[in-house]
Scaffold this motif. Structure first.
Motif, mmCIF file in Angstrom:
data_model
loop_
_atom_site.group_PDB
_atom_site.id
_atom_site.type_symbol
_atom_site.label_atom_id
_atom_site.label_comp_id
_atom_site.label_asym_id
_atom_site.label_seq_id
_atom_site.Cartn_x
_atom_site.Cartn_y
_atom_site.Cartn_z
ATOM 1 N N ARG A 25 95.126 133.337 -10.796
ATOM 2 C CA ARG A 25 95.435 134.744 -11.089
ATOM 3 C C ARG A 25 94.282 135.654 -10.688
ATOM 4 N NH1 ARG A 25 97.092 137.554 -16.848
ATOM 5 N NH2 ARG A 25 97.118 139.655 -16.003
ATOM 6 N N TRP A 26 93.056 135.195 -10.901
ATOM 7 C CA TRP A 26 91.880 136.024 -10.679
ATOM 8 C C TRP A 26 91.167 135.705 -9.374
ATOM 9 C CZ3 TRP A 26 92.383 139.978 -13.511
ATOM 10 C CH2 TRP A 26 93.004 139.871 -14.755
ATOM 11 N N LEU A 27 91.344 134.500 -8.877
ATOM 12 C CA LEU A 27 90.698 134.089 -7.628
ATOM 13 C C LEU A 27 91.743 133.487 -6.692
ATOM 14 C CD1 LEU A 27 87.626 132.298 -9.273
ATOM 15 C CD2 LEU A 27 87.729 134.641 -8.422
ATOM 16 N N PRO A 28 92.708 134.296 -6.258
ATOM 17 C CA PRO A 28 93.806 133.758 -5.458
ATOM 18 C C PRO A 28 93.319 133.095 -4.172
ATOM 19 C CG PRO A 28 93.864 136.171 -5.488
ATOM 20 C CD PRO A 28 92.800 135.744 -6.437
ATOM 21 N N TYR A 40 96.828 125.479 -11.916
ATOM 22 C CA TYR A 40 96.805 124.521 -13.023
ATOM 23 C C TYR A 40 95.414 124.334 -13.625
ATOM 24 C CZ TYR A 40 101.301 123.664 -10.935
ATOM 25 O OH TYR A 40 102.561 123.830 -10.422
ATOM 26 N N VAL A 41 94.488 125.203 -13.257
ATOM 27 C CA VAL A 41 93.140 125.182 -13.831
ATOM 28 C C VAL A 41 92.931 126.517 -14.523
ATOM 29 C CG1 VAL A 41 90.663 125.063 -13.347
ATOM 30 C CG2 VAL A 41 92.262 123.675 -11.996
ATOM 31 N N SER A 42 92.619 126.481 -15.813
ATOM 32 C CA SER A 42 92.446 127.729 -16.568
ATOM 33 C C SER A 42 90.986 128.179 -16.570
ATOM 34 C CB SER A 42 92.910 127.542 -18.015
ATOM 35 O OG SER A 42 92.014 126.696 -18.709
ATOM 36 N N VAL A 43 90.791 129.441 -16.900
ATOM 37 C CA VAL A 43 89.445 129.983 -17.073
ATOM 38 C C VAL A 43 88.711 129.141 -18.120
ATOM 39 C CG1 VAL A 43 88.129 131.995 -17.882
ATOM 40 C CG2 VAL A 43 90.141 132.318 -16.401
ATOM 41 N N ARG A 44 89.389 128.796 -19.205
ATOM 42 C CA ARG A 44 88.793 127.996 -20.275
ATOM 43 C C ARG A 44 88.310 126.645 -19.739
ATOM 44 N NH1 ARG A 44 89.935 128.464 -25.598
ATOM 45 N NH2 ARG A 44 91.900 129.507 -25.121
ATOM 46 N N GLN A 45 89.152 125.964 -18.960
ATOM 47 C CA GLN A 45 88.784 124.653 -18.427
ATOM 48 C C GLN A 45 87.586 124.763 -17.491
ATOM 49 O OE1 GLN A 45 92.644 123.855 -16.882
ATOM 50 N NE2 GLN A 45 93.226 122.550 -18.619
ATOM 51 N N LEU A 46 87.534 125.810 -16.716
ATOM 52 C CA LEU A 46 86.400 126.001 -15.826
ATOM 53 C C LEU A 46 85.119 126.187 -16.635
ATOM 54 C CD1 LEU A 46 85.802 126.218 -12.787
ATOM 55 C CD2 LEU A 46 85.913 128.690 -13.073
ATOM 56 N N LEU A 121 88.254 140.237 -10.877
ATOM 57 C CA LEU A 121 87.922 140.552 -12.261
ATOM 58 C C LEU A 121 87.286 141.929 -12.376
ATOM 59 C CD1 LEU A 121 86.328 137.178 -13.400
ATOM 60 C CD2 LEU A 121 88.645 137.972 -13.797
ATOM 61 N N GLY A 122 86.939 142.526 -11.253
ATOM 62 C CA GLY A 122 86.282 143.822 -11.296
ATOM 63 C C GLY A 122 84.842 143.718 -11.748
ATOM 64 N N TRP A 123 84.240 142.550 -11.622
ATOM 65 C CA TRP A 123 82.863 142.351 -12.062
ATOM 66 C C TRP A 123 82.044 141.746 -10.957
ATOM 67 C CZ3 TRP A 123 79.894 137.900 -12.437
ATOM 68 C CH2 TRP A 123 78.637 138.078 -13.022
ATOM 69 N N ARG A 124 80.864 142.258 -10.782
ATOM 70 C CA ARG A 124 79.879 141.684 -9.881
ATOM 71 C C ARG A 124 78.559 141.653 -10.645
ATOM 72 N NH1 ARG A 124 81.640 138.760 -6.416
ATOM 73 N NH2 ARG A 124 80.166 139.192 -4.804
ATOM 74 N N PRO A 125 77.678 140.702 -10.360
ATOM 75 C CA PRO A 125 76.406 140.647 -11.077
ATOM 76 C C PRO A 125 75.704 142.004 -11.062
ATOM 77 C CG PRO A 125 76.665 138.714 -9.719
ATOM 78 C CD PRO A 125 77.815 139.639 -9.382
ATOM 79 N N GLY A 126 75.210 142.402 -12.210
ATOM 80 C CA GLY A 126 74.496 143.657 -12.338
ATOM 81 C C GLY A 126 75.393 144.870 -12.559
ATOM 82 N N GLN A 127 76.712 144.688 -12.563
ATOM 83 C CA GLN A 127 77.604 145.825 -12.699
ATOM 84 C C GLN A 127 78.376 145.834 -14.014
ATOM 85 O OE1 GLN A 127 80.082 145.688 -9.240
ATOM 86 N NE2 GLN A 127 78.566 146.672 -7.959
ATOM 87 N N HIS A 128 78.214 144.824 -14.831
ATOM 88 C CA HIS A 128 78.952 144.803 -16.091
ATOM 89 C C HIS A 128 78.312 145.781 -17.057
ATOM 90 C CE1 HIS A 128 80.947 143.277 -19.690
ATOM 91 N NE2 HIS A 128 81.873 142.930 -18.837
ATOM 92 N N PRO A 129 79.105 146.484 -17.862
ATOM 93 C CA PRO A 129 78.550 147.512 -18.733
ATOM 94 C C PRO A 129 77.689 146.976 -19.868
ATOM 95 C CG PRO A 129 80.896 147.224 -19.165
ATOM 96 C CD PRO A 129 80.557 146.419 -17.946
ATOM 97 N N HIS A 130 77.775 145.687 -20.162
ATOM 98 C CA HIS A 130 76.972 145.141 -21.252
ATOM 99 C C HIS A 130 75.565 144.833 -20.772
ATOM 100 C CE1 HIS A 130 80.419 144.900 -23.870
ATOM 101 N NE2 HIS A 130 81.100 144.433 -22.847
ATOM 102 N N ARG A 131 74.601 144.945 -21.676
ATOM 103 C CA ARG A 131 73.216 144.640 -21.332
ATOM 104 C C ARG A 131 73.068 143.154 -21.036
ATOM 105 N NH1 ARG A 131 69.149 146.184 -25.766
ATOM 106 N NH2 ARG A 131 70.414 144.604 -26.683
ATOM 107 N N PRO A 132 72.254 142.799 -20.041
ATOM 108 C CA PRO A 132 72.014 141.378 -19.773
ATOM 109 C C PRO A 132 71.140 140.774 -20.862
ATOM 110 C CG PRO A 132 70.669 142.742 -18.334
ATOM 111 C CD PRO A 132 71.576 143.669 -19.107
#
Length: 151
Positions: A25-28, A40-46, A121-132
């Motif tokens: 779904r997120w990495l077609p 057949y591989v979930s985000v959780r399993q990864l 996912l709309g996320w790249r390293p350094g671009q997430h709004p939360h503090r690292p």
């Protein structure tokens, strides 16, 4: 590795992804070939290392001498190269069903390799709004350190 888990947890908390979403779904088209199927591989399993995906580091030759080690210690393989290597191999086991006694199939780095494909996912390293996390903010070295001069 912890950074990816932290970001994934934040995205789950924001309702942007679900742990049981298939990777496809997120990495077609990323997890495909030789029996690998992102449907057949979930985000959780990864994130729990129960995806069954082959560990690309298994294809790296071990250095046979100190000179060989020194010559190749800073070799770099992009995340895309590592994922492509993993996709050339069949899964180690069915996602979510680890072989008895192993608990997991991969070292901590596999989801870091896949996160590089995470534009969906709309996320790249350094671009997430939360503090690292401060200890991880510097990242890991990607190339040889600069030569030291003086003292």
């Amino acid at each position: 590795m912890i950074t990816c888990r932290t970001v994934a947890s934040s995205l789950v908390g924001e309702g942007r992804i679900r742990l049981d979403d298939p990777i496809e779904r997120w990495l077609p088209g990323v997890v495909t070939g030789n029996g690998n199927d992102g449907r057949y591989v979930s985000v959780r399993q990864l994130l729990q290392h129960t995806s069954g995906l082959y560990d690309a580091t298994g294809d790296l030759a071990a250095p046979r001498s100190a000179d060989e080690f020194l010559a190749h210690r800073f070799d770099h393989y992009t995340e895309a190269q590592q994922v492509a290597t993993a996709m050339r191999h069949a899964p180690l086991f069915v996602a979510g069903r680890t072989p008895t006694g192993t608990g997991s199939s991969c070292p901590e780095g596999r989801h870091d390799r896949l996160q590089s494909h995470g534009d969906g996912l709309g996320w790249r390293p350094g671009q997430h709004p939360h503090r690292p996390v401060p200890l991880l903010a510097g990242g890991r070295p990607r190339s040889a350190p600069a030569a030291r001069t003086g003292g």
